[in-house]
Motif scaffolding. Structure first.
Motif, PDB file in Angstrom:
ATOM      1  N   ILE A 326       0.867  -1.177   0.000  1.00  0.00           N
ATOM      2  CA  ILE A 326       0.000   0.000   0.000  1.00  0.00           C
ATOM      3  C   ILE A 326       0.905   1.228   0.000  1.00  0.00           C
ATOM      4  CG2 ILE A 326      -1.741   1.310   1.254  1.00  0.00           C
ATOM      5  CD1 ILE A 326      -2.775  -1.300   2.409  1.00  0.00           C
ATOM      6  N   THR A 327       0.818   2.026  -1.045  1.00  0.00           N
ATOM      7  CA  THR A 327       1.659   3.201  -1.222  1.00  0.00           C
ATOM      8  C   THR A 327       0.827   4.452  -0.957  1.00  0.00           C
ATOM      9  OG1 THR A 327       2.920   2.045  -2.936  1.00  0.00           O
ATOM     10  CG2 THR A 327       3.171   4.431  -2.822  1.00  0.00           C
ATOM     11  N   THR A 328       1.391   5.414  -0.260  1.00  0.00           N
ATOM     12  CA  THR A 328       0.657   6.652  -0.015  1.00  0.00           C
ATOM     13  C   THR A 328       0.566   7.454  -1.308  1.00  0.00           C
ATOM     14  OG1 THR A 328       2.664   7.861   0.606  1.00  0.00           O
ATOM     15  CG2 THR A 328       1.450   6.752   2.371  1.00  0.00           C
ATOM     16  N   GLU A 329      -0.590   8.055  -1.532  1.00  0.00           N
ATOM     17  CA  GLU A 329      -0.781   8.816  -2.762  1.00  0.00           C
ATOM     18  C   GLU A 329       0.130  10.039  -2.809  1.00  0.00           C
ATOM     19  OE1 GLU A 329      -4.719   9.622  -4.038  1.00  0.00           O
ATOM     20  OE2 GLU A 329      -5.468   7.615  -3.519  1.00  0.00           O
ATOM     21  N   GLU A 330       0.521  10.525  -1.633  1.00  0.00           N
ATOM     22  CA  GLU A 330       1.407  11.692  -1.597  1.00  0.00           C
ATOM     23  C   GLU A 330       2.784  11.371  -2.166  1.00  0.00           C
ATOM     24  OE1 GLU A 330      -1.826  12.222   1.347  1.00  0.00           O
ATOM     25  OE2 GLU A 330      -0.451  10.588   0.857  1.00  0.00           O
ATOM     26  N   ALA A 331       3.153  10.086  -2.186  1.00  0.00           N
ATOM     27  CA  ALA A 331       4.466   9.684  -2.715  1.00  0.00           C
ATOM     28  C   ALA A 331       4.461   9.547  -4.236  1.00  0.00           C
ATOM     29  CB  ALA A 331       4.898   8.362  -2.088  1.00  0.00           C
ATOM     30  N   LEU A 332       3.298   9.617  -4.839  1.00  0.00           N
ATOM     31  CA  LEU A 332       3.183   9.426  -6.282  1.00  0.00           C
ATOM     32  C   LEU A 332       3.412  10.748  -7.031  1.00  0.00           C
ATOM     33  CD1 LEU A 332       0.038   7.089  -6.341  1.00  0.00           C
ATOM     34  CD2 LEU A 332       2.452   6.461  -6.252  1.00  0.00           C
ATOM     35  N   PRO A 333       3.889  10.693  -8.283  1.00  0.00           N
ATOM     36  CA  PRO A 333       4.162   9.460  -9.025  1.00  0.00           C
ATOM     37  C   PRO A 333       5.510   8.856  -8.638  1.00  0.00           C
ATOM     38  CG  PRO A 333       4.700  11.356 -10.374  1.00  0.00           C
ATOM     39  CD  PRO A 333       4.112  11.905  -9.108  1.00  0.00           C
ATOM     40  N   LEU A 368      11.323   2.268 -18.693  1.00  0.00           N
ATOM     41  CA  LEU A 368      10.702   3.299 -17.873  1.00  0.00           C
ATOM     42  C   LEU A 368       9.403   2.757 -17.298  1.00  0.00           C
ATOM     43  CD1 LEU A 368      11.007   6.298 -20.388  1.00  0.00           C
ATOM     44  CD2 LEU A 368      12.679   5.589 -18.656  1.00  0.00           C
ATOM     45  N   VAL A 369       9.171   2.971 -16.012  1.00  0.00           N
ATOM     46  CA  VAL A 369       7.927   2.557 -15.360  1.00  0.00           C
ATOM     47  C   VAL A 369       7.451   3.689 -14.468  1.00  0.00           C
ATOM     48  CG1 VAL A 369       6.970   1.074 -13.538  1.00  0.00           C
ATOM     49  CG2 VAL A 369       8.218   0.059 -15.444  1.00  0.00           C
ATOM     50  N   SER A 370       6.152   3.993 -14.536  1.00  0.00           N
ATOM     51  CA  SER A 370       5.548   5.000 -13.664  1.00  0.00           C
ATOM     52  C   SER A 370       4.370   4.397 -12.918  1.00  0.00           C
ATOM     53  CB  SER A 370       5.073   6.214 -14.469  1.00  0.00           C
ATOM     54  OG  SER A 370       6.150   6.945 -15.002  1.00  0.00           O
ATOM     55  N   ILE A 371       4.204   4.816 -11.672  1.00  0.00           N
ATOM     56  CA  ILE A 371       3.053   4.445 -10.853  1.00  0.00           C
ATOM     57  C   ILE A 371       2.347   5.747 -10.482  1.00  0.00           C
ATOM     58  CG2 ILE A 371       2.252   3.134  -8.873  1.00  0.00           C
ATOM     59  CD1 ILE A 371       4.095   1.516 -10.742  1.00  0.00           C
ATOM     60  N   ASP A 447      -2.156  -7.010  -6.595  1.00  0.00           N
ATOM     61  CA  ASP A 447      -2.733  -6.542  -5.339  1.00  0.00           C
ATOM     62  C   ASP A 447      -1.914  -5.377  -4.795  1.00  0.00           C
ATOM     63  OD1 ASP A 447      -4.540  -6.380  -3.258  1.00  0.00           O
ATOM     64  OD2 ASP A 447      -3.489  -7.847  -2.013  1.00  0.00           O
ATOM     65  N   ALA A 448      -1.639  -4.410  -5.669  1.00  0.00           N
ATOM     66  CA  ALA A 448      -0.947  -3.182  -5.280  1.00  0.00           C
ATOM     67  C   ALA A 448      -1.987  -2.091  -5.093  1.00  0.00           C
ATOM     68  CB  ALA A 448       0.056  -2.774  -6.358  1.00  0.00           C
ATOM     69  N   ARG A 449      -1.901  -1.375  -3.977  1.00  0.00           N
ATOM     70  CA  ARG A 449      -2.922  -0.384  -3.666  1.00  0.00           C
ATOM     71  C   ARG A 449      -2.292   0.939  -3.239  1.00  0.00           C
ATOM     72  NH1 ARG A 449      -8.081  -2.771  -2.805  1.00  0.00           N
ATOM     73  NH2 ARG A 449      -7.996  -5.038  -3.059  1.00  0.00           N
ATOM     74  N   ILE A 450      -3.117   1.989  -3.281  1.00  0.00           N
ATOM     75  CA  ILE A 450      -2.691   3.310  -2.830  1.00  0.00           C
ATOM     76  C   ILE A 450      -3.758   3.865  -1.892  1.00  0.00           C
ATOM     77  CG2 ILE A 450      -1.253   3.835  -4.832  1.00  0.00           C
ATOM     78  CD1 ILE A 450      -3.595   5.430  -5.989  1.00  0.00           C
ATOM     79  N   LYS A 451      -3.334   4.793  -1.029  1.00  0.00           N
ATOM     80  CA  LYS A 451      -4.293   5.444  -0.131  1.00  0.00           C
ATOM     81  C   LYS A 451      -3.759   6.814   0.257  1.00  0.00           C
ATOM     82  CE  LYS A 451      -4.555   4.540   4.181  1.00  0.00           C
ATOM     83  NZ  LYS A 451      -4.786   3.943   5.518  1.00  0.00           N
ATOM     84  N   LYS A 452      -4.682   7.686   0.569  1.00  0.00           N
ATOM     85  CA  LYS A 452      -4.306   9.004   1.064  1.00  0.00           C
ATOM     86  C   LYS A 452      -4.016   8.911   2.559  1.00  0.00           C
ATOM     87  CE  LYS A 452      -6.875  11.728  -2.328  1.00  0.00           C
ATOM     88  NZ  LYS A 452      -7.957  12.729  -2.546  1.00  0.00           N
TER      89      LYS A 452
END
Length: 509
Positions: A326-333, A368-371, A447-452
């Motif tokens: 679970i990655t924080t949306e603030e860390a994106l991209p 190159l890969v972007s999330i 099963d990779a997810r993001i959240k604020k």
């Protein structure tokens, strides 16, 4: 992996998407049938379990009331329900496995603005950059191809590669080997120093789950290479470090007869008995004092012989960095890049580009890969295309940018742009990079997810990938576009610092 609830709720959307990609017959009926079986199995289990719990409570009440007949009846019902419950998980698992297999084998749905079409003839040109006539090869009546150029220079050897590895390999020497290295380093520096990508040195061997996550498995296993470790067999026993499912391959490679065996695959160390009354001569030669009635020990594949796949692109390793996280949306991209060898069997590509370096089993690529968040993925896609185009512009290689039609896109893509570089020997543009927006297709499979931060809910990110660029094809393009009448190759100005100031290959400036 698709959300089966979304398919239930609006199958027409999926039917249209898969029809546009040429899927026939449509898979929706089979998906919904497996889904119905799965839900029925779950409901049956829950109903039986609830009734068993209720009947168990009623037994005590019946005994307390002195109603032994009713208690016996309820006890019999509980026993029957236990037997029923024992078989229901297997039915549920079978339905779930069928559903997962169907869903994992289906391609992504095209974006709404992807043009219709069955193959490359339906692709739509977006723009061109550069004029082939401005480069040295543009002044030649009959430009040589890269094979003739490389072999005349004595720096490209396909025969030596074939003797050790077979077809579709090459040996590069001296200045061409250095030029290939310079191209890869230039691409990596450009993407990290100017475009903000984070350099990663990832594994080249990955597990099944990683390939499943990015969509190479289960559908495209024939296009991949894999490796397993195999322990040498001792004199009086045989420790096999490969899956029992792979025994026939092990036997074929090591030239001995494998007797029929009975095994429990899930046990770490299992003593099993050989069932045949005789052994083949190769077996007896390998194990001369083997008694066929003695017990032979096998070791489970998961400890010593696990299969690992050689990556066909660093997209696999880079995208799987967020697997089950679970990655924080603030860390994106998140933006990753890697310069790695890539390995492809190119199954089904027989007869296509068999000459030269266009389609090799082993090649180097800057990936190159972007999330990103779903809201930012379209803009990120455009940015990634710009980053790949920048490489060709710095090398001053003419190219065109194509929007792929639905039928020509890769399995995981919802929208793809191809960059095609000009090759003088073929008088046409050839693909050198594909840049794809996969939406949440790969994230669901991983099963990779993001959240604020501060919020409870999660959602799936969008993943994007592209070549920035394929190094071997860039080498081909440089060789062919920068050749002169004598077969000498000028080095693009952007690469000269990586070549120690050298300006030409094959002679002095």
């Amino acid at each position: 992996m698709f959300d089966v609830k979304a398919i239930r709720d609006d199958r027409a959307v999926f039917d249209r998407g898969w029809t546009s990609r040429g899927l026939d017959p449509l898979p929706t009926d089979a998906i919904l049938e497996a889904d119905a079986r799965l839900r029925a199995a779950k409901a049956a289990f829950e109903t039986a379990q609830a009734r068993r719990n209720e009947a168990s409570k009623l037994i005590g009440a019946a005994k307390k009331a002195g109603d032994e007949a009713r208690a016996a009846e309820l006890m019999a019902e509980v026993e029957a329900l236990k037997a029923q419950l024992a078989g229901l998980p297997e039915a549920e698992k079978a339905a779930n496995d069928d559903l997962r297999e169907l869903l994992s084998g289906l391609p992504n749905l095209p974006a709404d603005d992807v043009p219709p079409g069955a193959d490359e003839h339906g692709n739509v040109e977006q723009r061109r950059w550069g004029d082939p006539a401005d480069l040295p090869a543009g002044r030649l009546a009959a430009p040589k191809d890269h094979v003739e150029l490389g072999e005349r220079l004595g720096m490209m050897d396909f025969e030596a590669a074939a003797r050790m590895s077979g077809a579709r390999f090459v040996v590069l020497k001296r200045d061409l080997a250095r030029l290939e290295r310079a191209l890869g380093q230039f691409m990596l520096d450009l993407q990290t120093r100017e475009h903000g990508y984070e350099e990663v040195s990832p594994p080249l061997l990955v597990r099944d789950q990683a390939m499943l996550g990015t969509g190479q498995l289960p559908k495209f296993g024939e296009d991949l290479f894999y490796a397993t470790s195999v322990e040498a067999p001792p004199r009086n026993s045989l420790d096999i470090a490969v899956s029992l499912r792979e025994l026939r391959n092990f036997a074929a490679h090591d030239s001995f007869v494998v007797p029929k065996i009975i095994s429990d695959y899930n046990v770490w160390e299992k003593w099993i008995r050989l069932q045949d009354n005789s052994v083949g001569p190769d077996w007896s030669g390998l194990l001369p004092d083997l008694n066929i009635f003695q017990e032979i020990r096998f070791k489970d594949v998961r400890a010593l012989g696990e299969r690992r796949w050689l990556i066909p692109t660093a997209e696999v390793s880079l995208t799987n960095l967020i697997r089950e996280q679970i990655t924080t949306e603030e860390a994106l991209p998140l933006r990753f890049t890697a310069l790695t060898p890539c390995f492809r069997s190119e199954a089904g590509a027989s007869g296509r580009d068999t000459r030269g370096m266009i389609r090799q089993h082993q090649f180097t690529k800057c990936e190159l890969v972007s999330i990103t968040t779903p809201e930012a993925s379209e803009a990120e896609h455009g940015r990634m295309v710009d980053c790949a185009e920048a490489v060709l512009k710095r090398l001053e290689l003419p190219f065109r940018t194509m929007l792929l039609c639905a039928g020509d896109m890769g399995f995981t893509a919802r929208k793809t742009y191809d960059l095609e570089v000009w090759l003088p020997s073929q008088a046409t543009y050839r693909e050198i990079s594909s840049i794809s927006n996969c939406g949440d297709f790969q994230a669901r499979r991983m099963d990779a997810r993001i959240k604020k931060t501060g919020e409870k809910g999660t959602r799936f990110p969008h993943t994007l990938n592209g070549s920035g660029l394929a190094v071997g094809r860039a080498l081909v393009a440089v060789m062919e576009n920068y050749q002169d009448e004598g077969g000498r190759i000028a080095i693009p100005q952007a690469l000269q610092p990586y070549m120690g100031g050298q300006t030409h290959i094959g002679g002095e400036a």
